[in-house]
Enzyme design. Structure first.
Site, mmCIF file in Angstrom:
data_model
loop_
_atom_site.group_PDB
_atom_site.id
_atom_site.type_symbol
_atom_site.label_atom_id
_atom_site.label_comp_id
_atom_site.label_asym_id
_atom_site.label_seq_id
_atom_site.Cartn_x
_atom_site.Cartn_y
_atom_site.Cartn_z
ATOM 1 N N HIS A 1 -13.597 4.724 -3.839
ATOM 2 C CA HIS A 1 -12.850 5.671 -3.002
ATOM 3 C C HIS A 1 -11.733 6.383 -3.767
ATOM 4 C CE1 HIS A 1 -14.276 3.235 0.712
ATOM 5 N NE2 HIS A 1 -15.062 4.268 0.516
ATOM 6 N N CYS B 1 -5.700 18.691 -8.637
ATOM 7 C CA CYS B 1 -5.409 20.024 -8.105
ATOM 8 C C CYS B 1 -6.604 20.496 -7.280
ATOM 9 C CB CYS B 1 -5.147 20.990 -9.258
ATOM 10 S SG CYS B 1 -5.000 22.691 -8.671
ATOM 11 N N CYS C 1 -7.869 24.120 -9.296
ATOM 12 C CA CYS C 1 -8.523 24.141 -10.615
ATOM 13 C C CYS C 1 -9.043 22.771 -11.034
ATOM 14 C CB CYS C 1 -7.575 24.701 -11.674
ATOM 15 S SG CYS C 1 -6.265 23.553 -12.145
ATOM 16 N N ASN D 1 -13.450 -14.635 1.636
ATOM 17 C CA ASN D 1 -12.734 -13.952 2.716
ATOM 18 C C ASN D 1 -12.002 -15.000 3.541
ATOM 19 O OD1 ASN D 1 -11.943 -12.254 5.014
ATOM 20 N ND2 ASN D 1 -13.568 -10.846 4.357
HETATM 21 P P1 NAD Z 1 -10.523 -4.021 5.737
HETATM 22 O O1 NAD Z 1 -9.089 -3.656 5.948
HETATM 23 O O2 NAD Z 1 -11.512 -3.483 6.695
HETATM 24 O O3 NAD Z 1 -10.674 -5.606 5.737
HETATM 25 C C1 NAD Z 1 -9.914 -6.463 4.918
HETATM 26 C C2 NAD Z 1 -10.696 -7.761 4.776
HETATM 27 O O4 NAD Z 1 -9.957 -8.619 3.913
HETATM 28 C C3 NAD Z 1 -10.888 -8.537 6.086
HETATM 29 O O5 NAD Z 1 -12.235 -8.977 6.150
HETATM 30 C C4 NAD Z 1 -9.914 -9.713 5.980
HETATM 31 O O6 NAD Z 1 -10.394 -10.881 6.644
HETATM 32 C C5 NAD Z 1 -9.876 -9.915 4.484
HETATM 33 N N1 NAD Z 1 -8.628 -10.498 3.992
HETATM 34 C C6 NAD Z 1 -7.357 -10.240 4.393
HETATM 35 N N2 NAD Z 1 -6.474 -10.921 3.647
HETATM 36 C C7 NAD Z 1 -7.208 -11.623 2.736
HETATM 37 C C8 NAD Z 1 -6.872 -12.509 1.687
HETATM 38 N N3 NAD Z 1 -5.597 -12.828 1.398
HETATM 39 N N4 NAD Z 1 -7.869 -13.055 0.964
HETATM 40 C C9 NAD Z 1 -9.169 -12.751 1.237
HETATM 41 N N5 NAD Z 1 -9.560 -11.911 2.222
HETATM 42 C C10 NAD Z 1 -8.580 -11.354 2.961
HETATM 43 O O7 NAD Z 1 -10.842 -3.667 4.233
HETATM 44 P P2 NAD Z 1 -12.059 -2.903 3.591
HETATM 45 O O8 NAD Z 1 -13.330 -3.521 4.082
HETATM 46 O O9 NAD Z 1 -11.781 -2.874 2.147
HETATM 47 O O10 NAD Z 1 -11.986 -1.430 4.170
HETATM 48 C C11 NAD Z 1 -10.776 -0.721 4.153
HETATM 49 C C12 NAD Z 1 -10.847 0.640 3.482
HETATM 50 O O11 NAD Z 1 -9.500 1.075 3.362
HETATM 51 C C13 NAD Z 1 -11.390 0.575 2.086
HETATM 52 O O12 NAD Z 1 -12.401 1.495 2.007
HETATM 53 C C14 NAD Z 1 -10.232 0.969 1.153
HETATM 54 O O13 NAD Z 1 -10.520 2.215 0.532
HETATM 55 C C15 NAD Z 1 -9.070 1.286 2.037
HETATM 56 N N6 NAD Z 1 -7.872 0.465 1.754
HETATM 57 C C16 NAD Z 1 -7.480 0.249 0.480
HETATM 58 C C17 NAD Z 1 -6.351 -0.502 0.221
HETATM 59 C C18 NAD Z 1 -5.939 -0.739 -1.205
HETATM 60 O O14 NAD Z 1 -6.197 0.107 -2.054
HETATM 61 N N7 NAD Z 1 -5.341 -1.906 -1.496
HETATM 62 C C19 NAD Z 1 -5.606 -1.048 1.272
HETATM 63 C C20 NAD Z 1 -6.026 -0.777 2.573
HETATM 64 C C21 NAD Z 1 -7.171 -0.033 2.805
#
Ligand code: NAD
Length: 255
Positions: free
Chosen positions: A122, A130, A133, A217
């Site tokens: 992502h 930008c 460009c 998880n």
């Molecule tokens: P999600 O928010 O849908 O789910 C998070 C998952 O992590 C859950 O299943 C939860 O049970 C688990 N979790 C929470 N704390 C944990 C821990 N300490 N150890 C292990 N597991 C744990 O996340 P997703 O499925 O990645 O989807 C969210 C979207 O949002 C992604 O596509 C991402 O691009 C974006 N996002 C990115 C960030 C980042 O860059 N750190 C943060 C938030 C969201």
């Protein structure tokens, strides 16, 4: 506890025997670095409107969008550091136990931990692009005191180089993820619910191609009963440290 230990040993054993292991990570791996997930309790969308990251809204009112983006992604998360789980993955890669990391995260923490073969499915918040460009800048080279930031080359609007709602997935990580799902014999999923399309498809494709699915998880996810072979339930840092202890300690059992 005994089951957890058994599962750690089973997971280490399949990784040791694997020809190509891919790590597939989501927001959960960065929670212990202080970055909250988007959804669920304490998630970003309980506090902010997801339209903030809609590309049409961004283009319509970049100043308003940038004020919040700066607050969340640069002031608030900007100083987050890799945690033990990121560091164990980097160590696994260096020791030859990990072929590739596909991350849905935009936080750059795998790279900061030392992982080299990382594909940001992502995009990455540490770069700005930008919209006119397509020049790219490290965020550290851009002054965010003046919003919205503009391109030094053409004056166009700069946007964080991560995928907004309404944008497509960049071709390089898309191809890398498909390839990983085809060639991996182990897929190690860490901290993702499996809700976000099309990223959520890759563990399913890997499973169809015969990979063993290991999942870390805190809670069961969409994958757990559908494709997971070995479920390591707990915090990413704790599970990855336990896994590293077995993986990195030579023993007769592991040969
Ligand atoms: P999600 O928010 O849908 O789910 C998070 C998952 O992590 C859950 O299943 C939860 O049970 C688990 N979790 C929470 N704390 C944990 C821990 N300490 N150890 C292990 N597991 C744990 O996340 P997703 O499925 O990645 O989807 C969210 C979207 O949002 C992604 O596509 C991402 O691009 C974006 N996002 C990115 C960030 C980042 O860059 N750190 C943060 C938030 C969201």
């Amino acid at each position: 506890m005994k089951k957890k230990n058994n599962n750690i040993h089973r997971a280490a054993d399949v990784i040791l025997k694997s020809n190509f292991t891919t790590a597939y990570t989501g927001a959960g791996i960065s929670v212990e670095s202080g970055i909250p997930p988007f959804r669920g309790e304490g998630g970003l969308w309980t506090k902010y409107d997801p339209n903030l990251l809609d590309i049409d809204h961004f283009i319509k009112d970049p100043l308003r969008a940038w004020k919040l983006i700066k607050e969340i992604f640069y002031n608030y998360f900007g100083s987050a550091k890799p945690n033990k789980a990121h560091l164990v993955l980097a160590d696994m890669e260096q020791r030859g136990f990990l072929g590739r990391t596909i991350t849905q995260n935009i936080d750059n923490l795998h790279q900061e931990a030392g992982c080299k073969n990382v594909f940001d499915f992502h995009g990455n918040s540490k770069r700005l692009v930008c919209l006119s460009c397509h020049a790219c800048y490290p965020v550290s080279d851009v002054n965010l005191d003046h919003l919205p930031p503009t391109c030094r080359q053409c004056g166009g609007l700069l946007k964080p180089d991560f995928v907004f709602f309404g944008e497509s997935i960049p071709q390089i990580p898309l191809t890398a993820a498909y390839e990983a799902a085809k060639i991996s014999d182990v897929f190690l999923i860490i901290g993702t619910t499996g809700e976000v399309m099309p990223a959520n498809q890759f563990p399913l494709i890997a499973k169809e191609n015969g990979a063993t699915i290991i999942e870390v998880n805190l809670h069961e996810s969409n994958y757990t009963s559908a494709v997971t072979d070995i479920f390591l339930q707990g915090k990413a840092t704790e599970m990855m440290e336990l896994l590293a202890e077995v993986l990195f300690t030579p023993s007769l059992d592991n040969n």
